[in-house]
Design a protein around this motif. Structure first.
Motif, PDB file in Angstrom:
ATOM      1  N   PRO A 187     -55.642  98.111  64.407  1.00 25.64           N
ATOM      2  CA  PRO A 187     -56.530  96.906  66.058  1.00 25.64           C
ATOM      3  C   PRO A 187     -55.460  96.094  66.729  1.00 25.64           C
ATOM      4  N   THR A 188     -54.138  95.284  66.186  1.00 29.54           N
ATOM      5  CA  THR A 188     -53.763  94.679  67.421  1.00 29.54           C
ATOM      6  C   THR A 188     -53.614  95.637  68.455  1.00 29.54           C
ATOM      7  N   VAL A 189     -53.409  96.383  68.462  1.00 32.43           N
ATOM      8  CA  VAL A 189     -52.859  97.056  69.569  1.00 32.43           C
ATOM      9  C   VAL A 189     -54.254  97.880  70.110  1.00 32.43           C
ATOM     10  N   TRP A 190     -55.354  98.120  70.397  1.00 32.75           N
ATOM     11  CA  TRP A 190     -56.612  97.938  70.750  1.00 32.75           C
ATOM     12  C   TRP A 190     -57.081  97.349  72.244  1.00 32.75           C
ATOM     13  N   THR A 191     -57.123  96.067  72.191  1.00 29.63           N
ATOM     14  CA  THR A 191     -57.183  95.065  73.406  1.00 29.63           C
ATOM     15  C   THR A 191     -56.237  95.709  74.843  1.00 29.63           C
ATOM     16  N   ASP A 192     -54.697  95.946  74.142  1.00 29.51           N
ATOM     17  CA  ASP A 192     -53.480  96.572  75.132  1.00 29.51           C
ATOM     18  C   ASP A 192     -53.650  98.099  75.871  1.00 29.51           C
ATOM     19  N   LEU A 193     -54.662  98.615  75.005  1.00 25.81           N
ATOM     20  CA  LEU A 193     -54.941 100.459  74.954  1.00 25.81           C
ATOM     21  C   LEU A 193     -55.901 100.103  76.031  1.00 25.81           C
ATOM     22  N   ILE A 194     -57.292  99.090  75.842  1.00 21.38           N
ATOM     23  CA  ILE A 194     -58.270  99.460  77.239  1.00 21.38           C
ATOM     24  C   ILE A 194     -57.796  98.757  78.273  1.00 21.38           C
ATOM     25  N   GLU A 195     -57.155  97.976  77.529  1.00 17.67           N
ATOM     26  CA  GLU A 195     -56.124  97.240  79.261  1.00 17.67           C
ATOM     27  C   GLU A 195     -55.680  98.701  80.007  1.00 17.67           C
ATOM     28  N   ILE A 196     -54.405  98.801  79.559  1.00 20.69           N
ATOM     29  CA  ILE A 196     -54.418 100.270  80.277  1.00 20.69           C
ATOM     30  C   ILE A 196     -55.545 101.595  80.511  1.00 20.69           C
ATOM     31  N   ALA A 197     -55.922 101.764  79.805  1.00 18.08           N
ATOM     32  CA  ALA A 197     -56.791 102.430  80.748  1.00 18.08           C
ATOM     33  C   ALA A 197     -57.837 102.229  81.489  1.00 18.08           C
ATOM     34  N   ARG A 198     -58.124 100.356  81.235  1.00 14.90           N
ATOM     35  CA  ARG A 198     -59.092  99.998  82.802  1.00 14.90           C
ATOM     36  C   ARG A 198     -58.074  99.989  84.144  1.00 14.90           C
ATOM     37  N   ARG A 199     -57.147  99.776  83.724  1.00 15.23           N
ATOM     38  CA  ARG A 199     -55.681  99.817  85.071  1.00 15.23           C
ATOM     39  C   ARG A 199     -55.727 101.317  85.903  1.00 15.23           C
TER      40      ARG A 199
END
Length: 352
Positions: free
Chosen positions: A166-178
């Protein structure tokens, strides 16, 4: 005096036009949902035909070929279930003609976690992407995944909710969003994970918690004549004209069934072909070669009864052509072929 003539009802005196007791084949599909009524897609999975006891193979060229044939032809999946088809392919499958059949309008080539980041694979992805094919990167668990260098050529990212911390979820979500690429949470099995991912703004979900993989068991189509399929495949790769390919392909009714079904998938059901050459003209050459490559390794039947239906259809076509020629009802060879093909199409129709 007893007559030696066999009774009219003797089954041996006629050839049935129906394939006797067709076998059942198996594959599985798991919906990818976004909360709407119809799924946005389905991930397809290979299954052995003799039950769940055998371990599932990796996405090898043989397994992917069987899966595509069983789901799109026997299963008529594109006409029964809306949504994109996600099909996982390893490097060997991606680099061979099989990948060419999954055009952008039809489905998504899913790149597994184990696929190597190597120049031949990257070049193949770039080549297909330039032609409009779509890709999904599956099994994402880290924002440093080496495969993310393909991000500009990807249409979907798939976060593995069962393995990614769960600590990397936000990072992956941000990569997809960008990048503007939809992120799908796959292998979702925990309700807490689902709620947390929903709170982070994820829209697409796949996993046993959402909908378990659903088994499909359609009837198998009659088997093809492997000699005919192999020869058509070789000639298509050499660029032989479509009318010559049609003359050879028309000698195998089981192949004609599949070509007619593929015509509906790629050209649409509203475009009725007049001849088998018209059917072949509707396919991009790479798609046609790809499907012939698939059929020559998946549609064989070594049993003696596997060709009985095809033999019966060939007899019907031969007799019908002969009657038309004797009656002189056709004003040109083209009209003769169109009338013969009309009967051929009705005998080989497999409307879902």
């Amino acid at each position: 005096m007893q007559s030696s003539r066999p009774p009219r009802g003797n089954a041996a005196s006629t050839r049935p036009l129906i394939h006797p007791e067709p076998a059942r084949i198996r594959f599985a599909r798991q919906p990818i949902v976004d909360g709407s009524v119809a799924p946005m897609g389905h991930e397809l999975s290979f299954r052995w035909g003799d039950g769940p006891r055998r371990a599932l193979p990796p996405p090898s060229p043989y397994a992917v070929s069987m899966l595509l044939g069983q789901s799109l032809l026997e299963g008529c999946l594109t006409h029964r279930r809306p949504g994109l088809l996600f099909v996982e392919m390893d490097a060997a499958t991606l680099l061979c003609p099989i990948a060419d059949v999954l055009c952008g309008a039809l489905g998504v080539i899913q790149l597994p976690q184990a696929i190597p980041v190597e120049p031949p694979v990257t070049r193949r992805i770039a080549q297909l992407h330039a032609r409009g094919y779509r890709f999904a990167l599956a099994g994402l668990t880290s924002p440093t995944d080496e495969r993310l260098q393909w991000l500009p050529m990807l249409s979907y990212l798939k976060l593995d909710a069962s393995l990614a911390s769960p600590t990397v979820w936000t990072d992956l979500i941000e990569i997809a969003r960008r990048q503007g690429v939809p992120l799908i949470a796959e292998r979702v099995g925990d309700p807490t994970d689902y709620l947390r991912l929903r709170a982070l703004g994820l829209r697409f979900f796949q996993g046993d918690l959402i909908t378990p993989a659903q088994e499909e068991t359609p009837r198998a189509l009659p088997s093809c004549d492997m000699d005919v399929v192999g020869r058509v495949y070789g000639l298509a790769r050499q660029g032989v004209p479509h009318d010559a390919l049609a003359m050879l392909a028309g000698s195998d009714p089981a192949l004609v069934i599949r070509l007619l079904m593929l015509h509906r998938i790629y050209a649409g059901s509203d475009q009725r072909p007049a001849t088998l050459a018209d059917v072949l003209l509707r396919f991009p050459i790479d798609v046609l070669v790809g499907w012939l490559h698939i059929l020559r390794i998946t549609t064989f039947d070594l049993s003696s009864g596997g060709q009985s239906w095809s033999v019966a259809v060939r007899e019907q076509i031969y007799n019908y052509r002969a009657r038309l020629i004797v009656a002189r009802t056709c004003g040109s060879p083209g009209e003769l072929e169109a009338k013969v093909f009309d009967l051929y199409r009705r005998l080989c129709s497999r409307e879902p």
